[in-house]
Design an enzyme around this catalytic site. Structure first.
Site, short mmCIF file in Angstrom:
data_model
loop_
_atom_site.label_atom_id
_atom_site.label_comp_id
_atom_site.label_asym_id
_atom_site.label_seq_id
_atom_site.Cartn_x
_atom_site.Cartn_y
_atom_site.Cartn_z
N ASP A 437 22.95 3.90 22.09
CA ASP A 437 21.57 4.40 21.55
C ASP A 437 21.88 6.46 21.32
O ASP A 437 22.21 6.86 22.12
CB ASP A 437 20.43 4.21 22.13
CG ASP A 437 18.88 4.24 22.03
OD1 ASP A 437 17.91 3.01 21.99
OD2 ASP A 437 18.73 5.52 21.72
N ASP A 457 25.28 8.04 17.93
CA ASP A 457 24.35 7.59 17.00
C ASP A 457 24.83 6.64 15.20
O ASP A 457 26.16 7.01 15.23
CB ASP A 457 24.18 9.06 16.01
CG ASP A 457 24.35 9.21 14.69
OD1 ASP A 457 23.48 8.03 14.02
OD2 ASP A 457 23.66 10.28 13.51
N VAL A 458 24.34 5.70 15.84
CA VAL A 458 25.20 4.27 15.07
C VAL A 458 25.18 5.05 13.74
O VAL A 458 26.15 4.32 12.75
CB VAL A 458 24.84 3.07 14.75
CG1 VAL A 458 24.43 2.93 16.76
CG2 VAL A 458 22.73 3.67 14.47
N TYR A 551 11.29 -0.12 5.01
CA TYR A 551 11.87 -0.75 6.02
C TYR A 551 12.44 -2.57 5.46
O TYR A 551 12.59 -2.74 5.96
CB TYR A 551 10.45 -0.60 7.02
CG TYR A 551 10.51 -1.06 7.51
CD1 TYR A 551 11.44 -0.77 8.71
CD2 TYR A 551 10.33 -3.02 8.05
CE1 TYR A 551 11.74 -1.63 10.09
CE2 TYR A 551 10.17 -3.59 8.99
CZ TYR A 551 11.00 -2.48 10.54
OH TYR A 551 11.24 -3.63 11.60
N LYS A 555 15.64 -3.86 5.78
CA LYS A 555 15.62 -5.63 6.46
C LYS A 555 15.83 -6.64 5.46
O LYS A 555 16.56 -7.29 6.11
CB LYS A 555 14.35 -5.44 7.10
CG LYS A 555 14.24 -5.19 8.72
CD LYS A 555 15.37 -5.16 9.32
CE LYS A 555 14.39 -4.26 10.76
NZ LYS A 555 15.43 -4.34 11.87
#
Ligand code: ZN
Length: 654
Positions: A437, A457-458, A551, A555
């Site tokens: 996270d 930070d992904v 969004y 997704k």
């Protein structure tokens, strides 16, 4: 060797048993004295029983208790009168001994008395302390250990040659001790096993233990065998595929997955020219063997290790008193020039225990070698303890392993909401979990060795690379991947949607997950039970909402990515499924303002909005997390490429 006795601390412990608890904890606190259930202590107390008769009782450490955390309830009161009669018997089988100890314990709820109970009973002192002190073992485990022990201690200790713990050892001590103990005797050294001290008070017995161990430390220092070679850390590039491959091979040989921890600080030992000679003899003290096996595997030849283990079993089993069944032949420790020490267990805790035991063993071995020569017990002596039913019983107590025992999960967005709930659901099912996270809170999400939280930070390639290296070094691989991190970025109609807002949503919700899937794929392929991926999608995929362009699109693309992954990775045994939650309000995405705005958008009160589904129910993070965890389990073993709603029923989706 530091004496930790403190008068103020001790004053809080009342009575003979209270002080027994206190000094037992002091011994337990020093890892160079005892580790993980090793060692035991006792006190002899005269007290009235329920009918008013005075009785002599031995309060002895119960099996399953650790000295460091022991309480009064951890000591079993056993009748002295019977114990001193038992030692006069010619022989006593293990089941008989267990029965006699249990039936002469005066508290029904007491733990099983230590296997060394009879030995404690025959020593004519009120307090008896027993440890497996590293420094003493460094001296006893040498070619001429007995001469060295006598040189150090003179007549202050009785020296007992190695015999298997339990009744035989108690009987030998009952013979030797009265014959050899003198006025100056304050302890007893058991060759290749450990040391006893005793005294009239808790403080005296403890102080003598510290003194005896200090004498061994001084001797090692005088002989230039105290200072250890410098640790060697670092080195080598990415090791995660090597680690995960090794873990997979070991799991295949064991027949079940295990967590594997890598300790690179042991590289100096693993790189010693004489590592084979030093490491392939056996443990420093026999009771380690039930957790560590007799020797570590050198390098990566798991089949070779297993063949050698079978040979060891076949050579020694016929010599045992009763028939034995072979345990799995897989190693619990690996020494490798690049990795250092890798340790394995059914849980991260078990793997950590093995590491503690062997990192101490390395110190003992290196000091013994510096004195002259490390010499462990014969393989038959070790075998007898490894296959001793009373030792194996300690392991069996842990019962049936949980569904994800030995498995490793990685969860993104782990610090809050659905991610945090996924971490809890996976840990509850026995998995070791790596949590990623941006929020630093991820680092301290769960206590204990089964969780590794990494701030990451992904969307940053280097940060993900480092996190995967750290996570795999901590637990050995990635078997389950929960892609949960995401941002909402909603509430803007397309006519006003800025490029940077769109780009940011895509970066986090889509691109970062592509990179994670790509980087984790080789690890998931090496998963002993087959890799599993759960993607946290959204109701917006089947039923998008106005104002949610970025969004919903991110997704939807993520879902499509997951479906392709399911197709491409099926042949690798990797399952990929998608959950579509809706209106999960206890997550970081839903601030009060966002909630109020969405409710207003639908012309509802916040309360109505929370339950605007077919079942009129609320959906919580935990509901999504439980399903995510189940999707990684056996219930969904034949399911991949599926999309499951967790939304209380949505008319537009149904
Ligand atoms: Zn012992």
């Amino acid at each position: 060797m530091k004496n930790l006795w403190n008068d103020a601390e001790a004053a809080a412990f009342k009575g003979d048993l209270g002080l027994r608890v206190y000094t037992s904890r002091l011994l337990g606190r020093d890892k160079s004295l005892v580790l993980h259930g090793g060692g035991n202590t006792s006190v002899k107390i005269r007290e009235p029983n329920v009918v008013g008769e005075e009785e002599d009782l031995l309060y002895v450490k119960g099996s399953g208790w650790d000295l460091e955390f022991i309480e009064e309830a951890g000591f079993a009161p056993v009748r002295m009168a019977h114990l001193v009669k038992l030692v006069r018997l010619e022989a006593l089988s293990d089941p008989q001994m267990v029965n006699e100890l249990a039936t002469h314990t005066t508290r029904a709820a007491a733990p099983a008395p230590s296997v060394e109970t009879i030995l404690h009973a025959i020593l004519p002192h009120k307090y008896v302390d027993h440890t497996h002190a590293d420094a003493v073992l460094s001296v006893t485990n040498t070619a001429d250990g007995e001469r060295r022990v006598r040189e150090i201690y003179g007549d202050s200790v009785v020296v007992i040659p190695y015999v298997m713990p339990g009744f035989d050892l108690a009987r030998l001590c009952a013979e030797r001790f009265p014959a050899e103990a003198g006025k100056r005797t304050i302890g007893m050294v058991l060759m290749n096993h450990g040391v006893f001290s005793f005294g009239a008070s808790a403080n005296e017995s403890y102080e003598r233990m510290i003194r005896l161990v200090q004498m061994a430390e001084d001797y090692l220092a005088r002989n230039k065998a105290w200072t250890l070679p410098a640790a060697r850390n670092g080195g080598g590039g990415s090791q995660r595929l090597k680690i995960a491959g090794l873990r997979r091979d070991i799991a295949r040989t064991a027949g079940f997955p295990m967590v594997m921890q890598v300790h690179r600080n042991a590289r100096a030992f693993a790189c010693r020219a004489d590592v084979a000679q030093l490491s392939q003899q056996g443990p420093a003290t026999p009771d380690h063997v039930i957790r560590t096996k007799r020797v570590p595997m050198l390098g990566g030849d798991v089949a070779g290790f297993a063949a050698a283990y079978r040979g060891y079993f076949e050579r020694n089993a016929p010599l045992a008193r009763e028939p034995k069944t072979m345990l799995d032949p897989a190693p619990r420790m690996v020494l490798d020039r690049e990795l250092g020490l890798a340790t394995l267990g059914r849980s991260a805790k078990d793997a950590a225990v093995v590491a503690d035991l062997y990192l101490h063993t390395i110190e003992v071995i290196e000091r013994s070698a510096a004195l002259g020569e490390y010499k462990a017990l014969s393989e038959k002596d070790i075998f007898d303890v490894e296959y001793w039913d009373l030792e194996q019983a300690k392991l069996r107590k842990s019962g049936r392993p949980p569904v994800f025992a030995g498995e490793v999960a990685l969860v993104t967005g782990a610090a809050s909401g659905i991610g945090k709930a996924c971490v809890a659901a996976l840990i509850a099912r026995g998995a070791a979990v790596i949590g990623l996270d941006l929020d630093a809170a991820v680092e301290d999400l769960h206590p204990g060795s089964g969780y590794c939280g990494i701030r990451c930070d992904v969307t940053a390639k280097d940060a993900v690379e480092i996190a995967l290296e750290c996570g795999v070094a901590a637990f050995g691989g990635v078997d389950m991947l929960v892609l949960n991190a995401g941002i909402f970025g909603g509430g803007t109609p397309i006519s006003q949607l800025r490029d940077d807002a769109w780009r940011r949503t895509m970066d986090i919700n889509l691109d970062a997950n592509l990179a994670l899937l790509r980087e984790c794929h080789p690890l998931l392929r090496l998963s002993p039970n087959g890799g599993r991926v759960v993607v946290i999608g959204s109701k917006n995929v089947p039923a998008p909402g106005p104002g949610m362009a970025a969004y919903s699109a991110s997704k939807a693309a993520l879902t499509q990515l997951a479906r392709v992954a399911a197709l491409e990775w099926g042949a690798d045994g990797i399952r990929v499924n998608v959950l579509h939650p809706d209106a999960v309000f206890d997550t970081g995405l839903w601030s009060d303002e966002v909630l109020a705005a969405r409710a207003a958008h639908y012309e509802m009160s916040v309360e109505q909005y929370r339950r605007r589904n077919v079942l009129r129910t609320e959906v919580a993070s935990r509901d999504v997390a439980e399903l995510a965890a189940e999707m990684c389990g056996p219930l969904f073993a034949r399911t991949t490429g599926a999309q499951l709603p967790v939304d209380g029923g949505n008319e537009r989706v149904i």
